[in-house]
Design an enzyme around this catalytic site. Structure first.
Site, PDB file in Angstrom:
ATOM      1  N   ASP A  77       0.810  -1.220   0.000  1.00 34.94           N
ATOM      2  CA  ASP A  77       0.000   0.000   0.000  1.00 34.94           C
ATOM      3  C   ASP A  77       0.851   1.282   0.000  1.00 34.94           C
ATOM      4  OD1 ASP A  77      -1.417  -2.171   0.930  1.00 34.94           O
ATOM      5  OD2 ASP A  77      -2.288  -1.144   2.644  1.00 34.94           O
ATOM      6  N   ARG A 200      -8.030  -0.591  11.076  1.00 37.89           N
ATOM      7  CA  ARG A 200      -6.714  -0.103  10.635  1.00 37.89           C
ATOM      8  C   ARG A 200      -6.803   1.027   9.601  1.00 37.89           C
ATOM      9  NH1 ARG A 200      -7.553  -5.311   8.910  1.00 37.89           N
ATOM     10  NH2 ARG A 200      -7.596  -5.618   6.660  1.00 37.89           N
TER      11      ARG A 200
HETATM   12  O1  LIG Z   1       0.449  -4.307   4.870  1.00 41.55           O
HETATM   13  C1  LIG Z   1      -0.683  -4.130   5.690  1.00 41.55           C
HETATM   14  C2  LIG Z   1      -1.633  -3.167   5.063  1.00 41.55           C
HETATM   15  O2  LIG Z   1      -2.176  -3.799   3.899  1.00 41.55           O
HETATM   16  C3  LIG Z   1      -3.597  -3.832   3.992  1.00 41.55           C
HETATM   17  C4  LIG Z   1      -4.261  -3.612   2.643  1.00 41.55           C
HETATM   18  O3  LIG Z   1      -3.481  -4.041   1.581  1.00 41.55           O
HETATM   19  O4  LIG Z   1      -4.017  -5.025   4.626  1.00 41.55           O
HETATM   20  C5  LIG Z   1      -3.628  -6.278   4.115  1.00 41.55           C
HETATM   21  C6  LIG Z   1      -3.570  -7.318   5.214  1.00 41.55           C
HETATM   22  O5  LIG Z   1      -3.208  -8.589   4.700  1.00 41.55           O
HETATM   23  C7  LIG Z   1      -1.828  -8.855   4.491  1.00 41.55           C
HETATM   24  O6  LIG Z   1      -1.345  -9.647   5.554  1.00 41.55           O
HETATM   25  C8  LIG Z   1      -1.812 -10.981   5.607  1.00 41.55           C
HETATM   26  C9  LIG Z   1      -1.048 -11.695   6.735  1.00 41.55           C
HETATM   27  O7  LIG Z   1      -1.576 -11.314   7.957  1.00 41.55           O
HETATM   28  C10 LIG Z   1      -1.544 -11.710   4.297  1.00 41.55           C
HETATM   29  O8  LIG Z   1      -2.111 -12.995   4.345  1.00 41.55           O
HETATM   30  C11 LIG Z   1      -2.181 -10.938   3.148  1.00 41.55           C
HETATM   31  O9  LIG Z   1      -1.836 -11.565   1.909  1.00 41.55           O
HETATM   32  C12 LIG Z   1      -1.638  -9.556   3.143  1.00 41.55           C
HETATM   33  O10 LIG Z   1      -2.349  -8.795   2.154  1.00 41.55           O
HETATM   34  O11 LIG Z   1      -2.626  -6.927   6.212  1.00 41.55           O
HETATM   35  C13 LIG Z   1      -3.229  -6.945   7.468  1.00 41.55           C
HETATM   36  C14 LIG Z   1      -2.269  -7.349   8.553  1.00 41.55           C
HETATM   37  O12 LIG Z   1      -1.737  -8.622   8.304  1.00 41.55           O
HETATM   38  C15 LIG Z   1      -4.419  -7.862   7.329  1.00 41.55           C
HETATM   39  O13 LIG Z   1      -5.365  -7.614   8.357  1.00 41.55           O
HETATM   40  C16 LIG Z   1      -4.885  -7.462   5.981  1.00 41.55           C
HETATM   41  O14 LIG Z   1      -5.797  -8.348   5.387  1.00 41.55           O
HETATM   42  C17 LIG Z   1      -3.899  -2.664   4.930  1.00 41.55           C
HETATM   43  O15 LIG Z   1      -5.198  -2.695   5.467  1.00 41.55           O
HETATM   44  C18 LIG Z   1      -2.809  -2.843   5.949  1.00 41.55           C
HETATM   45  O16 LIG Z   1      -2.590  -1.714   6.715  1.00 41.55           O
END
Ligand SMILES: OC[C@H]1O[C@@](CO)(OC[C@@]2(O[C@H]3O[C@H](CO)[C@@H](O)[C@H](O)[C@H]3O)O[C@H](CO)[C@@H](O)[C@@H]2O)[C@@H](O)[C@@H]1O
Length: 590
Positions: A77, A200
Site C-alpha cells: 500500500d 486499521r
Molecule cells: O500491509 C498491511 C496493510 O495492507 C492492507 C491492505 O493491503 O491489509 C492487508 C492485510 O493482509 C496482508 O497480511 C496478511 C497476513 O496477515 C496476508 O495474508 C495478506 O496476503 C496480506 O495482504 O494486512 C493486514 C495485517 O496482516 C491484514 O489484516 C490485511 O488483510 C492494509 O489494510 C494494511 O494496513
C-alpha cells in the site's frame, strides 16, 4: 446476433504507406488465431515452443522503466503522501528483506515531479510490542503551522491492530529522513464490538467547518463495511463518534479508506477543509481480500458527520471502481503546489509468488493519477496520468483516419513497443450502428471470451505486447453493445487470455462499461511499460491496469496493432504514439 465464426470474406482494408506488413496476411492470421484460441483455452505452464529469450531475459524485461518500484523486495500500500519544502513524499508498505509480504515498514521516496524518484532510508520500522508484527498503513498530516505527523496501524505482538503516531525528527530537513515514534503509543485501541484485526489505516486529520479536527478509519461490524469518525483536540488523543460516517451491508472490511472533496464547478482540487455548496465528497475503500478499490460520490453533512451517496445503486463497494484491473489500497494527496488531487495504488503481480522470488522484487505503483469529478456525467470520477509523465515522451508518431474493416488487424510501425504512451480514437460507422438490431444487453467484459468474442459493433481497439505471429497478444478495446430498447452501451476491456504462452497466473478479461456522451468519440489512452499496461477510456471514466508477462513479445519483438473484430461495423482509428524514456529512479544509498 453474436458470433465466434471468423470472417472469411472480409474486404481488404485500405493500404497506407505506414503499414509495413501486408495487412491481409494479418487479417487472416489474427482471425484464425483468435478463433483457434477461443476454441481451446487450455494453456500449459510449460514452454511449448523454443523461445528466443531465456527465463532470465524475461524476468529482467518485466522490470518497468517509468513506474515506481524499489530496487528490490516487496512493496504494498502507498502510505502518507505529503508535500514539504518543494518535495513530494510518498511512503509505502515495504518489506526490506524479501519479495513477499512481511516485516512491513514504511519505505520512503521523494520526488520533485512525481515521475523521477529518490528512494530514501526506510522511515518507520517495527521495533515495539505494539508494531512488532508490522508498521501497517496510515497517513500523514501537515498542519497549517507546518508541523507534520504520521498515524499508522501497529500490528501488535498478538496481531491486534492498534493505532500509533510518529513524527519527523527535523522539520527543516526537506527530505524528512528521520522519524521517531511517539512514546505514548499506541494512541488507540480497538473499540468494543470490533474485531482486533479489523481496525486499521487511519486517515489524514482535517478540520471541518466547525473547527473540529477529524480523522477516519475503516472497519467492519459483522459483514457491514464502514468508516468510523474520530475527533481530536491535540492530534494525539482521539474520541470515536457513536455513529459511523457511512456503512454498507455485505461489503466486508473497508481497508485504506480515503475521503475527499471534489468540485462541481472546476477541475481544481480542494483541500480537506473545503465544504459547502458546489462540493461533493468521495469515499473510497479497498475491499479486503478482493483486491478492488471502490468509490462513491455523495454529500457530506459535517454537522452530523454523515455522508449520503448521490445514487444508492452506486454506493461504496457496490457501484464504481477506481480501476477494473489490478489496483489496490490507493491513497490520494492534495497537492498544494498544483492544486490537484493525485492518487496511487499498488499494482500487484498476477503470476505466482515463485516468480516474485526469482525476480527479487514484487509489485509496482501506477503512474500518479489526478482525480477530478467528471462534470459531464456527474456520476463518475476521472482518473488520469499526471501531466509530468508527458515529459518522458519522445519520437511522437501520428496515424490519421485508419480504416479498420470488420475482421481486420493492422500493425503500427512504431519501432520498439515496450515503453509507450498511446492515444487512440475510434469512430464507428453510424449507419451500421443505427441499423443493427443485435440485442446484447448482457454483454460484460469479464464474462466474455475477450477479443475473440465478436458482435456487430465490437470489439475494436489496440493490441499491445504482441509478437509478430500474434501467438501472444494483449488487446485493449471497446465493445459497443446495442440494447433491446435500441439504446447503446459501451464497454472497455483488456483481454489477458492470450498475453503469455508460459504463465502460471490468472487468465482473465478485465473491464466494465464506460459512459459515452452523444457528442463524444471513443477514445483510449494506454501507458505500456514492460509488464504493466494502464488503460484509460473516455478521459479516465473507466480505467484498467493489467500486469502481463509475455515470453516472446518482449524487447524488440514487442509490437502494436490496431484491430476491429466486429462483424458488421467498420471503425476509423486515429492514433498518436510516443516512445517513453525511462524515469530516473535512484535507489538508496545514491
Ligand atoms: O500491509 C498491511 C496493510 O495492507 C492492507 C491492505 O493491503 O491489509 C492487508 C492485510 O493482509 C496482508 O497480511 C496478511 C497476513 O496477515 C496476508 O495474508 C495478506 O496476503 C496480506 O495482504 O494486512 C493486514 C495485517 O496482516 C491484514 O489484516 C490485511 O488483510 C492494509 O489494510 C494494511 O494496513
Amino acid at each position: 446476433m453474436k458470433t465466434h465464426e471468423p470472417l472469411l470474406n472480409h474486404p481488404e482494408p485500405p493500404r497506407s504507406t505506414l503499414w509495413v506488413v501486408s495487412t491481409i496476411t494479418f487479417v487472416s492470421s489474427f482471425v484464425l488465431i483468435i478463433f483457434l484460441n477461443h476454441q481451446n483455452h487450455t494453456f500449459t505452464n510449460t514452454i511449448s515452443s523454443p523461445h528466443k529469450y531465456s527465463q532470465s531475459d524475461r524476468l529482467t524485461w518485466e522490470r518497468t522503466a517509468f513506474h515506481f518500484q524499489p530496487a528490490k523486495n516487496f512493496i504494498y500500500d502507498p502510505n502518507g503522501p505529503l508535500f514539504h519544502m518543494g518535495w513530494y513524499h510518498l511512503f509505502y508498505q515495504y518489506n526490506p528483506y524479501a519479495p513477499v509480504w512481511g516485516n512491513m515498514s514504511w519505505g520512503h521516496m521523494v520526488s520533485k515531479d512525481m515521475v523521477n524518484w529518490f528512494e530514501l532510508p526506510v522511515a518507520i520500522v517495527p521495533t515495539e510490542w505494539y508494531d512488532i508484527e508490522g508498521v501497517l498503513s496510515g497517513s500523514t498530516t501537515v498542519l497549517p503551522d507546518g508541523r507534520i505527523f504520521a498515524l499508522y496501524t501497529g500490528n501488535a505482538n498478538d496481531f491486534s491492530q492498534l493505532q500509533c503516531k510518529a513524527v519527523p525528527v527535523n522539520l527543516s530537513d526537506p527530505l524528512l529522513v528521520e522519524w521517531v515514534k511517539y512514546d505514548g503509543n499506541p494512541i488507540l485501541y480497538t473499540p468494543e464490538g470490533i474485531g482486533l484485526k479489523d481496525y486499521r489505516d487511519p486517515s489524514t486529520v482535517w478540520t471541518g467547518p466547525d473547527g473540529k479536527h477529524r480523522m477516519i478509519m475503516g472497519t467492519k461490524r459483522g459483514n457491514t463495511g464502514m468508516v468510523l469518525v474520530y475527533y481530536t483536540d491535540d492530534y494525539t488523543n482521539y474520541v470515536m463518534l457513536d455513529e459511523p460516517l457511512h456503512s454498507v451491508p455485505n461489503t466486508d472490511m473497508w481497508e485504506c479508506v480515503d475521503f475527499y472533496p471534489v468540485s462541481l464547478t472546476n477541475d481544481s482540487a480542494l483541500d480537506m477543509a473545503a465544504y459547502g455548496s458546489g462540493i461533493k465528497h468521495v469515499i473510497k475503500e479497498s475491499w479486503e481480500g478482493h483486491g478492488m478499490d471502490w468509490y462513491s460520490i455523495g454529500t457530506y453533512d459535517a454537522k452530523n458527520d454523515k455522508w449520503t451517496p448521490d445514487n444508492p445503486d452506486l454506493d461504496v463497494g457496490i457501484g464504481l471502481r477506481c480501476d477494473y484491473g489490478k489496483f489496490f489500497a490507493s491513497k490520494s494527496l492534495f497537492d498544494p503546489l498544483k492544486k490537484r488531487r493525485v492518487t496511487w495504488g499498488y499494482v500487484g503481480e498476477s503470476d505466482s509468488p515463485d516468480q516474485d522470488l526469482l525476480r527479487g522484487w514484487a509489485t509496482l505503483y501506477n503512474v500518479g493519477r489526478t482525480v477530478v469529478l467528471d462534470r459531464k456525467t456527474g456520476t463518475h470520477l476521472l482518473h488520469w496520468p499526471v501531466e509530468e509523465i508527458e515529459s518522458l515522451r519522445y519520437n511522437g508518431r501520428v496515424f490519421e483516419e485508419i480504416e479498420l474493416e470488420p475482421g481486420s488487424i493492422v500493425p503500427l510501425d512504431i519501432g520498439t513497443a515496450t515503453q509507450l504512451d498511446i492515444i487512440a480514437t475510434f469512430k464507428v460507422d453510424q449507419d451500421v450502428l443505427k441499423a443493427t438490431s443485435e440485442a446484447n444487453d448482457n454483454y460484460s467484459c469479464t464474462a466474455s471470451s475477450g477479443a475473440a468474442e465478436r458482435g456487430s459493433l465490437g470489439p475494436f481497439g489496440v493490441v499491445v505486447l504482441a509478437d509478430g505471429t500474434l501467438s501472444e497478444l494483449t488487446p485493449v478495446y471497446f465493445y459497443v453493445a446495442k440494447n433491446g430498447d435500441g439504446g447503446v452501451s459501451t464497454h472497455f476491456c483488456t483481454d489477458k487470455l492470450r498475453s503469455s504462452l508460459d504463465y502460471d497466473g490468472e487468465r482473465v478479461v478485465y473491464g466494465s462499461s464506460v459512459p459515452v456522451l452523444d457528442d463524444e468519440e471513443l477514445t483510449m489512452r494506454l501507458l505500456v511499460d514492460h509488464s504493466i499496461v494502464e488503460g484509460f477510456a473516455q478521459g479516465g471514466r473507466t480505467v484498467i491496469t493489467s500486469r502481463v508477462y509475455p515470453t516472446k513479445a518482449i524487447y524488440e519483438e514487442a509490437k502494436v496493432f490496431l484491430f476491429n473484430n466486429a462483424t458488421s461495423t467498420s471503425a476509423k482509428a486515429s492514433v498518436k504514439t510516443w516512445q517513453m524514456a525511462p524515469a530516473q529512479i535512484h535507489p538508496y544509498p545514491f
